[in-house]
Structures are given as C-alpha cells and as structure tokens.
Design a protein around this motif. Structure first.
Motif, PDB file in Angstrom:
ATOM      1  N   PHE A   4       0.798  -1.225   0.000  1.00 25.88           N
ATOM      2  CA  PHE A   4       0.000   0.000   0.000  1.00 25.88           C
ATOM      3  C   PHE A   4       0.832   1.278   0.000  1.00 25.88           C
ATOM      4  O   PHE A   4       0.419   2.298  -0.550  1.00 25.88           O
ATOM      5  CB  PHE A   4      -0.937   0.009   1.222  1.00 25.88           C
ATOM      6  N   VAL A   5       2.004   1.243   0.625  1.00 23.85           N
ATOM      7  CA  VAL A   5       2.792   2.465   0.811  1.00 23.85           C
ATOM      8  C   VAL A   5       3.157   3.149  -0.505  1.00 23.85           C
ATOM      9  O   VAL A   5       3.055   4.384  -0.605  1.00 23.85           O
ATOM     10  CB  VAL A   5       4.046   2.178   1.659  1.00 23.85           C
ATOM     11  N   PRO A   6       3.589   2.420  -1.555  1.00 21.82           N
ATOM     12  CA  PRO A   6       3.917   3.129  -2.801  1.00 21.82           C
ATOM     13  C   PRO A   6       2.748   3.935  -3.356  1.00 21.82           C
ATOM     14  O   PRO A   6       2.939   5.067  -3.832  1.00 21.82           O
ATOM     15  CB  PRO A   6       4.315   1.986  -3.742  1.00 21.82           C
ATOM     16  N   THR A   7       1.535   3.379  -3.316  1.00 24.21           N
ATOM     17  CA  THR A   7       0.369   4.110  -3.819  1.00 24.21           C
ATOM     18  C   THR A   7       0.008   5.262  -2.894  1.00 24.21           C
ATOM     19  O   THR A   7      -0.364   6.354  -3.361  1.00 24.21           O
ATOM     20  CB  THR A   7      -0.829   3.157  -3.969  1.00 24.21           C
ATOM     21  N   LEU A   8       0.115   5.046  -1.594  1.00 23.45           N
ATOM     22  CA  LEU A   8      -0.133   6.135  -0.643  1.00 23.45           C
ATOM     23  C   LEU A   8       0.805   7.304  -0.916  1.00 23.45           C
ATOM     24  O   LEU A   8       0.381   8.473  -0.902  1.00 23.45           O
ATOM     25  CB  LEU A   8       0.059   5.637   0.793  1.00 23.45           C
ATOM     26  N   LEU A  14       1.341  10.648   1.954  1.00 25.93           N
ATOM     27  CA  LEU A  14       2.477  10.592   2.870  1.00 25.93           C
ATOM     28  C   LEU A  14       3.308  11.871   2.863  1.00 25.93           C
ATOM     29  O   LEU A  14       4.380  11.911   3.468  1.00 25.93           O
ATOM     30  CB  LEU A  14       3.373   9.395   2.521  1.00 25.93           C
ATOM     31  N   ASP A  15       2.807  12.907   2.202  1.00 31.44           N
ATOM     32  CA  ASP A  15       3.578  14.148   2.114  1.00 31.44           C
ATOM     33  C   ASP A  15       3.914  14.715   3.492  1.00 31.44           C
ATOM     34  O   ASP A  15       4.985  15.292   3.693  1.00 31.44           O
ATOM     35  CB  ASP A  15       2.818  15.190   1.297  1.00 31.44           C
ATOM     36  N   GLN A  16       2.977  14.559   4.429  1.00 24.38           N
ATOM     37  CA  GLN A  16       3.165  15.121   5.764  1.00 24.38           C
ATOM     38  C   GLN A  16       3.495  14.041   6.798  1.00 24.38           C
ATOM     39  O   GLN A  16       3.449  14.297   8.004  1.00 24.38           O
ATOM     40  CB  GLN A  16       1.904  15.872   6.197  1.00 24.38           C
ATOM     41  N   VAL A  17       3.817  12.835   6.336  1.00 24.98           N
ATOM     42  CA  VAL A  17       4.130  11.730   7.245  1.00 24.98           C
ATOM     43  C   VAL A  17       5.643  11.579   7.345  1.00 24.98           C
ATOM     44  O   VAL A  17       6.324  11.380   6.337  1.00 24.98           O
ATOM     45  CB  VAL A  17       3.498  10.408   6.756  1.00 24.98           C
ATOM     46  N   LYS A 256       0.436   6.056  10.248  1.00 30.04           N
ATOM     47  CA  LYS A 256       1.829   5.637  10.367  1.00 30.04           C
ATOM     48  C   LYS A 256       1.923   4.148  10.675  1.00 30.04           C
ATOM     49  O   LYS A 256       2.762   3.431  10.116  1.00 30.04           O
ATOM     50  CB  LYS A 256       2.536   6.438  11.475  1.00 30.04           C
ATOM     51  N   LEU A 257       1.065   3.681  11.571  1.00 29.72           N
ATOM     52  CA  LEU A 257       1.071   2.269  11.931  1.00 29.72           C
ATOM     53  C   LEU A 257       0.747   1.400  10.720  1.00 29.72           C
ATOM     54  O   LEU A 257       1.365   0.344  10.513  1.00 29.72           O
ATOM     55  CB  LEU A 257       0.075   2.016  13.057  1.00 29.72           C
ATOM     56  N   ALA A 258      -0.209   1.835   9.905  1.00 25.32           N
ATOM     57  CA  ALA A 258      -0.535   1.096   8.681  1.00 25.32           C
ATOM     58  C   ALA A 258       0.677   1.028   7.759  1.00 25.32           C
ATOM     59  O   ALA A 258       0.950  -0.020   7.153  1.00 25.32           O
ATOM     60  CB  ALA A 258      -1.713   1.753   7.973  1.00 25.32           C
ATOM     61  N   CYS A 259       1.408   2.119   7.652  1.00 21.80           N
ATOM     62  CA  CYS A 259       2.606   2.147   6.802  1.00 21.80           C
ATOM     63  C   CYS A 259       3.684   1.209   7.343  1.00 21.80           C
ATOM     64  O   CYS A 259       4.347   0.497   6.576  1.00 21.80           O
ATOM     65  CB  CYS A 259       3.147   3.572   6.710  1.00 21.80           C
TER      66      CYS A 259
END
Length: 323
Positions: A4-8, A14-17, A256-259
């Motif tokens: 999921f992270v690449p699409t997020l 994820l700009d602000q993560v 963040k936990l999901a990432c």
C-alpha cells in the motif's frame, strides 16, 4: 516490498508523514540492518534514523559510510550503551564482538550447541557508561519514535525499561531480539519481554526464530533442527482494540502504523487499519483511503476473478469512493 505504501506516497497521502526509527545495537552486519535502503527508503526524505551502539568504531564507520553515500534522509549513529538507568556497567566482549552484552555469556550452556562457543565465549571485559533512551530523547528534544529495533544480546528488556516515557508517547512498532534459554547469565527471557510489552499495549505478530543443534550430535532432524534459542519478535500496537494509550489512537498515528505494518509485510493488518481510517475519518480527505484500497485490490487477479463486490472491505468503503 510494501503493497500500500507506494500508492499512498504516489497519491500524496504521505507528504506530511515523517517516520522516525531508533535502532539500538545498530552495528550493520547485513543489509537488513541498513534501514536507509530497501523497503524503508520509500519514506525518504521524510525518514530519520537514530542508531546506537556501544562500539564507537562501528558508529564512526557507519557515519563515514553515510557521508560517502550522499543520503537523502537523516541518519545518525551515536556511540552510547543504552540500558535501564544512567550509570556504570561492565560490557562482556565476546569472540565475535556482535555477541557482546551487558550480561556475562553462559559458557557452560553455550558449549552444548554447535558453533556458539566460537561466537559467544568471553574475550575480555571493559567498563562503560550507560544511559537510557528516555534520557537521550529528552536531551535531544526528540518527542516521539515510530519504530524501535533492539538487539543488544540479552539486555533488550533493560532498554525498554529505560524507555518508558518514549513508549508512552506512542511507539507504534518494535522489533526486538528475545531469548528462550539463558545464553547469558541471569538475562531476562522472552516471557519477561512479552509481559512488559503487552502491558504497554503491544501485540505479538511474529517470531522469526533461530534453532541450534547439540554440538555432540552427528544427526539432526529436518523437521526439528535443534532447540529454539532466540528469535526476532515483531510487536505492533492495536489502536482498534482495547488500548489505553490515547497517543496511538490518533488518526495520524494509525496511518503511520498502517505504513509500518505494510513495510514489515503484515499486509492484512495494514488493510484493516486503512479501512478503519476510511470508515471512521473518511470525511476528511487526509484519511479517505477508499481509492487506494480499490486500486490495490484491483491489481490482484485472483480477487478480480472472484469479484471485488463480494469482498466485505469493498462494500464497507464504497460510500467513500466518490468523496
């Protein structure tokens, strides 16, 4: 590789993560110890890594390598021995320095297993200063850590005991080495670590286990390759279940936990968290991941063949697809 992270990231979620990793016992023995590359690199440049090791030479070598590499994330290696308190301790340096510990090797027990004595028998001792992770974070103005790895050869529980404040601020995932038998004298074992982490809201997700055969035996079973001696234990917070720490229930923390779960390979848990965020906070575009979920599921031929409409997760997030 995360699902999921690449699409997020591609869709700007994820700009602000910013992910902060703390690696206690950061000597880089293999590529898995290098958090700046591999799967975690996707968070760069919003990635900060703090490495700690009692071996100052190892930290100096890591710093020099980073400078030569020209990294696009923040990474520092600090020559400190972390424990449960500030004070003086004895470091038992073993034949293989990577097995050195604040606990004395249990040589009579170690000698019963193949090859362990060559690595873990005592070479010499030195006296050193120890400090705590809480003390370091307070001095450096570090408010929170997202993922914590600890591998300090039997003294791992002591590191946790010296990090109670930073744990309470919402550490989301922990990878920690645990032992099931006393490789070091009087060391805490897996049960002690597990109880401590469960009291802090963590749930065990996986044990990447290591087995050793008896040194005196010429035979070994393919199904039972010796005795289970140690493992890397993976723990994650559960903000959906019963959790008394409000710091891990904030939607930004859950994202963040999901990432982190996705990066570690727990795809099912990452999906559950993204679905939870969408259903409970999806009116805010920051936490509406319906499109991300549908994109990923649509790329899996087996699910498409079965029919995405038959999936509960799809029906649950459908109202948020057009928001």
């Amino acid at each position: 590789m995360p699902v999921f992270v690449p699409t997020l990231k591609a869709q700007g979620h994820l700009d602000q993560v910013h992910i902060t990793i703390c690696n206690v016992g950061s000597r880089k023995i293999s590529s898995a110890d290098d958090y700046g590359v591999g799967d975690w690199n996707i968070f760069a440049p919003n990635l900060t890594i703090y490495g700690f090791d009692a071996d100052a030479d190892a930290c100096e070598e890591a710093e020099a390598e980073l400078e030569a590499r020209g990294i696009n994330w923040t990474e520092k290696h600090i020559p400190l021995a972390l424990g449960k308190s500030v004070g003086e301790s004895t470091l038992y340096v073993t034949k293989d320095h990577a097995c050195s510990s604040l606990y004395k090797p249990n040589e009579p027990f170690i000698s019963r297993f193949a090859y362990l004595s060559e690595l873990m028998d005592l070479d010499f001792t030195i006296e050193l200063e120890t400090t705590t992770l809480d003390t370091f974070c307070q001095a450096e103005g570090i408010d929170s850590i997202d993922f914590l790895q600890i591998d300090v050869q039997g003294a791992d529980l002591e590191v946790l005991q010296g990090a109670s404040e930073i744990l309470s601020r919402g550490v989301l995932g922990i990878q920690i080495e645990v032992e099931f038998s006393p490789l070091y004298l009087n060391q805490p074992l897996f049960a002690d670590v597990d109880i401590h982490l469960r009291k802090n809201g963590f749930q065990l997700f996986e044990l990447a286990s290591a087995y050793c055969a008896r040194a005196s035996s010429p035979i070994i079973s393919n199904n039972r390759p010796g005795q289970l001696l140690w493992a890397d234990a993976f723990y994650l917070q559960d903000p959906i279940g019963i959790n008394f720490n409000p710091a891990v229930k904030e939607p930004g923390k859950i994202l963040k936990l999901a990432c982190i779960a996705d990066t570690l390979g727990f795809f099912d848990y990452a999906l559950e968290l993204l679905e939870y965020l969408t259903i409970n906070y999806g009116d805010n575009p920051k936490y509406n991941f319906a499109a991300v979920i549908m994109k990923i599921l649509s790329e899996l031929p087996a699910l498409v063949e079965t029919g995405l409409d038959s999936l509960a997760v799809v029906n649950n997030i459908r109202p948020y697809l057009n928001k």
